[in-house]
Design an enzyme around this catalytic site. Structure first.
Site, PDB file in Angstrom:
ATOM      1  N   GLY A  38       0.813  -1.207   0.000  1.00 13.35           N
ATOM      2  CA  GLY A  38       0.000   0.000   0.000  1.00 13.35           C
ATOM      3  C   GLY A  38       0.838   1.244   0.000  1.00 13.35           C
TER       4      GLY A  38
ATOM      5  CD  GLU B 178       1.740   2.783  -3.330  1.00 13.11           C
ATOM      6  OE1 GLU B 178       2.666   1.994  -3.047  1.00 13.11           O
ATOM      7  OE2 GLU B 178       1.917   4.020  -3.383  1.00 13.11           O
TER       8      GLU B 178
ATOM      9  CD  GLU C  18       4.256  -1.161  -1.534  1.00 12.21           C
ATOM     10  OE1 GLU C  18       3.675  -2.084  -0.917  1.00 12.21           O
ATOM     11  OE2 GLU C  18       4.302   0.011  -1.103  1.00 12.21           O
TER      12      GLU C  18
ATOM     13  N   PRO D  58      -7.809   5.786  10.798  1.00 14.28           N
ATOM     14  CG  PRO D  58      -8.265   6.853  12.827  1.00 14.28           C
ATOM     15  CD  PRO D  58      -8.731   5.740  11.928  1.00 14.28           C
TER      16      PRO D  58
ATOM     17  CD  GLU E 217      11.356 -11.490   3.874  1.00 11.08           C
ATOM     18  OE1 GLU E 217      11.416 -12.621   3.353  1.00 11.08           O
ATOM     19  OE2 GLU E 217      11.748 -11.256   5.027  1.00 11.08           O
TER      20      GLU E 217
END
Length: 176
Positions: free
Chosen positions: A75, A91, A95, A110, A145
């Site tokens: 994320g 994302e 990633e 939040p 990883e």
């Protein structure tokens, strides 16, 4: 966490540059010169929950601060002009090299994300992401990883960011 309000760091009006930029209320500052009111709002971020055919969750290990070396979920921040759904797909690709086929919003939390010693207030939106082909799986970008874990092996305290810990607890409590 800091004891000072984040608006204390904003000393000049972002519209006209005046130093006559004063507290307006608990959420904003106002420029006495041009009248501009600046509201301090949360930044948008996304979190991807990816489950494989065996019901295992894709987990990453953070390569950089904050929480370097701790577990995480794929994320990051939502870019300008991007939807939360587009950000989640981007994302995950950045990633993990994986392509998200479709996704479903789960919940939001939040968070305060410390970036370069600056506290960024965020609202983290969690998405259940469907990936049909895991052959390209590879740690990229700010990830050291990536691997799959059984849900019963997920320990929220192993995750470095507060909202991810809370999100893992929520996922385990309500199961996917």
């Amino acid at each position: 966490m800091t004891t000072t309000h984040p608006l204390e760091l904003f000393r000049f009006c972002p519209k006209c540059g005046s130093a006559n930029f004063i507290e307006n209320n608990e959420k904003s500052k106002k420029c006495r010169d041009c009248g501009f009111v600046y509201y301090f709002n949360s930044s948008a971020a996304v979190v991807a929950v990816i489950e494989n055919d065996e019901g295992r969750i894709l987990v990453s290990r953070r390569a950089k601060a904050p929480a370097q070396g701790a577990l995480d979920l794929p994320g990051g921040f939502v870019d300008m002009y991007e939807t939360a759904e587009e950000a989640a797909k981007r994302e995950v690709l950045e990633e993990t090299c994986l392509h998200v086929n479709n996704l479903r919003y789960l919940f939001s939390l939040p968070n305060i994300y410390v970036y370069s010693d600056f506290e960024v207030h965020t609202v983290d939106m969690f998405f259940l992401c469907n990936v049909s082909d895991f052959r390209a799986l590879k740690a990229q970008d700010d990830v050291a990883e990536v691997f799959f874990m059984d849900k019963n092996q997920l320990n929220p305290e192993d995750f470095g960011l507060a909202s991810i810990r809370k999100g893992i607890k929520n996922l385990l409590k309500h199961s996917l």
